[in-house]
Enzyme design. Structure first.
Site, PDB file in Angstrom:
ATOM      1  N   CYS A   1     -20.525 -94.136 -21.251  1.00 25.10           N
ATOM      2  CA  CYS A   1     -19.846 -94.509 -22.494  1.00 25.10           C
ATOM      3  C   CYS A   1     -20.828 -95.314 -23.337  1.00 25.10           C
ATOM      4  CB  CYS A   1     -18.616 -95.354 -22.149  1.00 25.10           C
ATOM      5  SG  CYS A   1     -17.785 -96.028 -23.597  1.00 25.10           S
ATOM      6  N   ASN A   2     -21.186 -94.774 -24.493  1.00 27.28           N
ATOM      7  CA  ASN A   2     -22.142 -95.468 -25.367  1.00 27.28           C
ATOM      8  C   ASN A   2     -21.577 -96.793 -25.870  1.00 27.28           C
ATOM      9  OD1 ASN A   2     -24.379 -93.199 -26.423  1.00 27.28           O
ATOM     10  ND2 ASN A   2     -22.463 -92.340 -25.740  1.00 27.28           N
TER      11      ASN A   2
ATOM     12  N   GLY B   1     -13.750 -97.808 -29.062  1.00 33.19           N
ATOM     13  CA  GLY B   1     -14.473 -97.933 -30.330  1.00 33.19           C
ATOM     14  C   GLY B   1     -14.075 -99.123 -31.179  1.00 33.19           C
TER      15      GLY B   1
ATOM     16  N   CYS C   1     -21.601 -90.558 -28.545  1.00 33.06           N
ATOM     17  CA  CYS C   1     -20.348 -90.810 -27.827  1.00 33.06           C
ATOM     18  C   CYS C   1     -20.166 -89.658 -26.860  1.00 33.06           C
ATOM     19  CB  CYS C   1     -19.182 -90.887 -28.818  1.00 33.06           C
ATOM     20  SG  CYS C   1     -17.561 -90.913 -28.021  1.00 33.06           S
TER      21      CYS C   1
ATOM     22  N   ASP D   1     -15.966 -94.161 -17.910  1.00 35.17           N
ATOM     23  CA  ASP D   1     -15.829 -94.035 -19.376  1.00 35.17           C
ATOM     24  C   ASP D   1     -14.474 -94.596 -19.789  1.00 35.17           C
ATOM     25  OD1 ASP D   1     -16.355 -93.263 -22.062  1.00 35.17           O
ATOM     26  OD2 ASP D   1     -15.260 -91.394 -21.789  1.00 35.17           O
TER      27      ASP D   1
END
Ligand code: DGL
Length: 281
Positions: free
Chosen positions: A71-72, A40, A185, A7
């Site tokens: 991790c999206n 992000g 998230c 992540d």
């Protein structure tokens, strides 16, 4: 058997928690790219380059048989590039839009994620494919991942900021209200109790972490990857900065992870985040 969980920071621990429960015989290597946090607002190309470079080192060094991209923001972008470059199986995490669209009673659902995840064509496609018959509100939160990191370290968080970040998730239309918010998230599950208290009305908060862990277990079984019980080893954690704050060290050690230092030649070559092309999306 080694499973890598990756992540941008410590949010992926929400996925590690589930993965360890389902695959406790395996050895886990948790990697937080805190030197690049938050993901992000990275632009797509720069983030892809960065992550491929990190995985080159990690795969060579730790020889994992499976990698979970927890991790999206990364998974909605980089899975094709990772699968093309490396031969091991990868499992990613993406916002649980399909289950939200299936379960909503009011027809109003919200995807809460980083601005990067919200803008990805992959995420937009998920909405089109699975939720076009629903009213979907997309909320790109700019400060929530950082708030979660602070909260996870036991630091006080700004409640009014948290309230403002989640406020756009709650929509009222024609007497109906949002009833499901999908946590897009991996940091957000750590804030869910606080968000619940600040919510203007109760909703279901969907976290796909357990589904991702189940998918990883299915892949292990499919590839016939069995634990190496003859050589028990500790689960380890690596933070790319090499110098995480003591609050994070305590958290990782408290979870039974041994902190290990690891150098990443690709980061040394590229210099700072700004030099590597970190630009707002
Ligand atoms: N935990 C990450 C995710 O699932 C992203 C947080 C960030 O780096 O902005 O999207």
């Amino acid at each position: 058997m080694t499973i890598l969980v990756f992540d941008s920071g410590i949010g992926g621990l929400s996925v590690l928690r589930e993965a360890r429960m389902l695959m406790h015989d395996h050895r886990f290597v948790y990697v937080g790219d805190d030197a690049g946090f938050p993901y992000g607002d990275w632009d797509g190309e720069a983030l892809t380059r960065r992550m491929v470079g990190l995985f080159e080192t990690l795969i060579e060094q730790y020889q994992p048989q499976l990698a979970i991209v927890a991790c999206n923001t990364a998974s909605t972008l980089i899975m094709p590039a990772l699968r093309e470059r490396f031969t091991l199986p990868f499992v990613g995490i993406v916002p649980a839009i399909k289950p939200a669209a299936e379960r909503t009673a009011s027809g109003l659902i919200t995807v809460l994620a980083t601005p990067g995840t919200i803008q990805r064509p992959y995420t937009q496609e998920l909405v089109k494919q699975f939720a076009s018959h629903r009213q979907v509100t997309m909320v790109g939160a700019t400060r929530l991942a950082r708030l979660a990191e602070e909260h996870m370290q036991g630091l006080p968080i700004d409640t009014e900021l948290l309230r403002a970040e989640i406020a756009p998730c709650f929509v009222e239309r024609d007497g109906r209200r949002t009833d499901i918010i999908t946590l897009g998230c991996t940091h957000y599950p750590f804030l869910v109790n606080e968000m619940r208290k600040l919510a203007p009305w109760p909703v279901d908060w969907l976290d796909p972490a357990e589904a991702v862990a189940r998918q990883a277990r299915t892949v292990l079984a499919r590839e016939a990857l069995v634990p190496d019980t003859a050589n028990p080893t500790h689960d380890i954690a690596i933070m790319t900065s090499g110098s995480p704050p003591s609050t994070i060290v305590r958290l990782l050690v408290g979870l039974g992870l041994q902190l290990q230092s690891q150098s990443f030649p690709s980061l040394a070559q590229g210099g700072s985040s700004a030099e590597q092309g970190k630009t707002p999306v």
